[in-house]
Design a protein around this motif. Structure first.
Motif, PDB file in Angstrom:
ATOM      1  N   GLY A  48      17.789  64.157  76.483  1.00 34.44           N
ATOM      2  CA  GLY A  48      16.479  64.547  75.977  1.00 34.44           C
ATOM      3  C   GLY A  48      15.918  63.658  74.884  1.00 34.44           C
ATOM      4  N   CYS A  49      16.683  63.497  73.778  1.00 35.08           N
ATOM      5  CA  CYS A  49      16.097  62.858  72.600  1.00 35.08           C
ATOM      6  C   CYS A  49      15.928  61.351  72.779  1.00 35.08           C
ATOM      7  N   LEU A  50      14.692  60.886  72.594  1.00 33.92           N
ATOM      8  CA  LEU A  50      14.405  59.449  72.649  1.00 33.92           C
ATOM      9  C   LEU A  50      14.712  58.808  71.301  1.00 33.92           C
ATOM     10  N   CYS A  51      14.225  59.451  70.227  1.00 29.82           N
ATOM     11  CA  CYS A  51      14.511  58.911  68.895  1.00 29.82           C
ATOM     12  C   CYS A  51      14.214  59.958  67.834  1.00 29.82           C
ATOM     13  N   THR A  52      14.798  59.747  66.670  1.00 31.50           N
ATOM     14  CA  THR A  52      14.509  60.559  65.487  1.00 31.50           C
ATOM     15  C   THR A  52      13.794  59.645  64.501  1.00 31.50           C
ATOM     16  N   LEU A  53      12.566  59.995  64.141  1.00 36.44           N
ATOM     17  CA  LEU A  53      11.759  59.105  63.310  1.00 36.44           C
ATOM     18  C   LEU A  53      12.374  58.935  61.918  1.00 36.44           C
ATOM     19  N   ASP A  54      12.329  57.709  61.403  1.00 42.92           N
ATOM     20  CA  ASP A  54      12.951  57.393  60.126  1.00 42.92           C
ATOM     21  C   ASP A  54      11.897  56.833  59.173  1.00 42.92           C
ATOM     22  N   GLN A  55      11.661  57.557  58.074  1.00 49.60           N
ATOM     23  CA  GLN A  55      10.611  57.138  57.140  1.00 49.60           C
ATOM     24  C   GLN A  55      10.889  55.767  56.530  1.00 49.60           C
ATOM     25  N   TYR A  56      12.177  55.344  56.511  1.00 54.18           N
ATOM     26  CA  TYR A  56      12.514  54.046  55.905  1.00 54.18           C
ATOM     27  C   TYR A  56      12.613  52.931  56.941  1.00 54.18           C
ATOM     28  N   ASN A  57      12.316  53.236  58.195  1.00 52.07           N
ATOM     29  CA  ASN A  57      12.388  52.234  59.274  1.00 52.07           C
ATOM     30  C   ASN A  57      13.725  51.494  59.307  1.00 52.07           C
ATOM     31  N   GLY A  58      14.805  52.242  59.033  1.00 60.34           N
ATOM     32  CA  GLY A  58      16.140  51.658  59.168  1.00 60.34           C
ATOM     33  C   GLY A  58      16.566  50.770  58.020  1.00 60.34           C
ATOM     34  N   GLU A  59      15.725  50.655  56.975  1.00 66.80           N
ATOM     35  CA  GLU A  59      16.065  49.717  55.902  1.00 66.80           C
ATOM     36  C   GLU A  59      16.997  50.305  54.853  1.00 66.80           C
ATOM     37  N   LYS A  60      17.088  51.639  54.819  1.00 66.51           N
ATOM     38  CA  LYS A  60      17.882  52.247  53.758  1.00 66.51           C
ATOM     39  C   LYS A  60      19.203  52.714  54.347  1.00 66.51           C
ATOM     40  N   ARG A  97       3.500  64.783  51.711  1.00 71.85           N
ATOM     41  CA  ARG A  97       3.246  63.478  52.307  1.00 71.85           C
ATOM     42  C   ARG A  97       2.725  63.645  53.729  1.00 71.85           C
ATOM     43  N   MET A  98       1.881  62.695  54.113  1.00 71.36           N
ATOM     44  CA  MET A  98       1.442  62.610  55.507  1.00 71.36           C
ATOM     45  C   MET A  98       1.851  61.219  55.971  1.00 71.36           C
ATOM     46  N   ARG A  99       2.381  61.116  57.187  1.00 68.48           N
ATOM     47  CA  ARG A  99       2.839  59.810  57.668  1.00 68.48           C
ATOM     48  C   ARG A  99       2.293  59.540  59.061  1.00 68.48           C
ATOM     49  N   LEU A 100       1.993  58.270  59.302  1.00 63.61           N
ATOM     50  CA  LEU A 100       1.488  57.835  60.603  1.00 63.61           C
ATOM     51  C   LEU A 100       2.545  56.963  61.263  1.00 63.61           C
ATOM     52  N   TRP A 101       2.902  57.325  62.504  1.00 62.17           N
ATOM     53  CA  TRP A 101       3.984  56.645  63.215  1.00 62.17           C
ATOM     54  C   TRP A 101       3.447  55.973  64.471  1.00 62.17           C
ATOM     55  N   ASN A 102       4.014  54.809  64.786  1.00 62.99           N
ATOM     56  CA  ASN A 102       3.763  54.197  66.080  1.00 62.99           C
ATOM     57  C   ASN A 102       4.594  54.975  67.095  1.00 62.99           C
ATOM     58  N   SER A 103       3.938  55.640  68.045  1.00 59.61           N
ATOM     59  CA  SER A 103       4.685  56.583  68.888  1.00 59.61           C
ATOM     60  C   SER A 103       5.527  55.890  69.949  1.00 59.61           C
ATOM     61  N   SER A 104       5.281  54.598  70.212  1.00 52.57           N
ATOM     62  CA  SER A 104       6.141  53.948  71.206  1.00 52.57           C
ATOM     63  C   SER A 104       7.364  53.305  70.556  1.00 52.57           C
ATOM     64  N   THR A 105       7.211  52.765  69.331  1.00 53.29           N
ATOM     65  CA  THR A 105       8.377  52.159  68.675  1.00 53.29           C
ATOM     66  C   THR A 105       9.061  53.126  67.707  1.00 53.29           C
ATOM     67  N   GLY A 106       8.378  54.206  67.337  1.00 55.61           N
ATOM     68  CA  GLY A 106       8.941  55.140  66.361  1.00 55.61           C
ATOM     69  C   GLY A 106       8.856  54.631  64.934  1.00 55.61           C
ATOM     70  N   GLU A 107       8.094  53.560  64.718  1.00 52.05           N
ATOM     71  CA  GLU A 107       8.044  52.941  63.401  1.00 52.05           C
ATOM     72  C   GLU A 107       7.062  53.665  62.477  1.00 52.05           C
ATOM     73  N   ASN A 108       7.468  53.816  61.216  1.00 59.12           N
ATOM     74  CA  ASN A 108       6.578  54.335  60.183  1.00 59.12           C
ATOM     75  C   ASN A 108       5.585  53.216  59.836  1.00 59.12           C
ATOM     76  N   THR A 109       4.287  53.468  60.033  1.00 59.68           N
ATOM     77  CA  THR A 109       3.285  52.413  59.783  1.00 59.68           C
ATOM     78  C   THR A 109       3.029  52.203  58.288  1.00 59.68           C
ATOM     79  N   LEU A 110       3.590  53.082  57.450  1.00 55.06           N
ATOM     80  CA  LEU A 110       3.486  52.957  55.994  1.00 55.06           C
ATOM     81  C   LEU A 110       2.058  53.074  55.463  1.00 55.06           C
ATOM     82  N   VAL A 111       1.184  53.715  56.230  1.00 59.07           N
ATOM     83  CA  VAL A 111      -0.155  54.021  55.688  1.00 59.07           C
ATOM     84  C   VAL A 111       0.021  55.028  54.558  1.00 59.07           C
TER      85      VAL A 111
END
Length: 374
Positions: free
Chosen positions: A196-208, A244-258
């Motif tokens: 089922g799970c494609l990804c779990t969104l990460d606010q730090y984009n894997g950097e932390k 906080r409100m966050r905007l994510w790229n839904s295909s890459t799961g990346e936090n756009t950091l807006v």
């Protein structure tokens, strides 16, 4: 038109609810009929069209599932949604642990799904043609999928650790579902896959990266209680009790950091916010205490704050045909926000002699011609 939204003095929505309004939905076919669900379990259906053709009018309630109705929800209705393809059916879910499928014409439930815990949120895909699954978020960490065709709720998505407060299908891919939980996580699922799970969104984009092997991705440092895809399905907006409100790229799961700044949010349950459809740029309408904050989705700028409710705003819904906004609040009122009418300008008046209208600096032309400065 969206930038000039204001509380409309000439349009009222008939006041039926005796307690707070938690959820609104406008049917996508004509954009004419609106559902509301309240803390008293009552559901009301309104006709938004001005049948009287008078400048001042009230959007009439066509009917309601009131306290005396044999099938009324026993507790607070948290989500109402029209069937995406026609107005003959709508759905509602409630703290009474049920999801009900209603026949609009008879106002009788065609089906009722029962759950072990409170139901916070449910959603039907706006684009699905190959499945009839309703995603349901409840007090259980398991996401339930109810199949309208078979009437069973056999399918379960496992991965969250706490209650699921918000669910939303992608408007782009019919098998992709986003869920937000009190565990601070947002998960994207492909419901055809076994795991089922494609990804779990990460606010730090894997950097932390943390020293322990228990690296757990979180989208928010608080409960995630609101999710909304942009109309094209390419981005996902999430909101949490970490303000906080966050905007994510839904295909890459990346936090756009807006950066939207502090988005005040202390709702104990799901928060229903809305994104415009077909505007450039796109805007988000977010309940913010007793007001509604209007942000540009991709730059994070707070454009304006809509004031008019007397108490906490729980939900808002956008009507894309006319760029109108409707909001529901704990004060029992539904307010209509309508673009301000434009002044008609006769053709023979040159633009220079007109009073300069106040334009949001974000949308002013940056260039100037030398004669303006002379």
């Amino acid at each position: 038109r969206v930038l000039s939204l204001e509380l409309n003095k000439d349009r009222d929505v008939e006041r039926i609810h005796g307690s707070g309004i938690n959820t609104l939905d406008i049917e996508p076919v004509e954009g004419r009929y609106m559902l509301s669900g309240g803390s008293d379990g009552v559901i009301v259906l309104y006709d938004l069209e001005n049948l009287s053709r008078k400048p001042s009018y009230t959007c009439k309630a066509l009917f309601s599932v009131g306290r005396s109705h044999p099938d009324v929800h026993k507790f607070s209705v948290e989500t109402v949604q029209w069937y995406p393809h026609d107005t003959g059916m709508f759905t509602s879910s409630s703290f009474d642990k049920t999801l009900k499928i209603w026949d609009t014409n008879t106002l009788q439930p065609a089906d009722i799904f029962h759950f072990e815990g409170t139901v916070y949120s449910h959603h039907m895909s706006p684009v699905a043609t190959k499945h009839c699954l309703i995603a349901v978020g409840t007090k259980s960490p398991k996401v339930q999928l109810c199949d309208l065709k078979s009437g069973s709720s056999s399918h379960i998505l496992q991965g969250h650790r706490q209650e699921v407060l918000a669910v939303s299908w992608s408007p782009r891919h019919e098998y992709v579902l986003a869920t937000g939980s009190a565990d601070g996580r947002v998960k994207l699922w492909d419901v055809r896959r076994a795991s089922g799970c494609l990804c779990t969104l990460d606010q730090y984009n894997g950097e932390k990266s943390k020293a322990s092997s228990e690296t757990v991705n979180t989208a928010h440092n608080g409960r995630v209680n609101g999710l909304c895809y942009t109309n094209d399905g390419l981005h996902l907006l999430t909101i949490g009790t970490d303000d906080r409100m966050r905007l994510w790229n839904s295909s890459t799961g990346e936090n756009t950091l807006v950066n939207y700044g502090k988005v005040y949010n202390e709702s104990r349950k799901g928060l229903k916010f809305a994104i415009t459809c077909g505007c450039n740029p796109e805007f988000a309408f977010v309940p913010y205490g007793s007001t509604i904050a209007v942000y540009t989705v991709f730059t994070g700028e707070l454009i304006t704050v809509l004031r008019g409710h007397y108490s906490t705003v729980n939900c808002c819904v956008f009507q894309p045909h006319f760029q109108e906004l409707y909001s529901g609040s704990k004060d029992c009122n539904i307010l209509a926000w309508i673009p301000a009418p434009r002044e008609l300008v006769p053709d023979d008046i040159s633009e220079k002699s007109l009073p300069q209208q106040h334009v949001n600096p974000a949308y002013e032309d940056a260039w100037s011609s030398s004669d303006d400065e002379g």
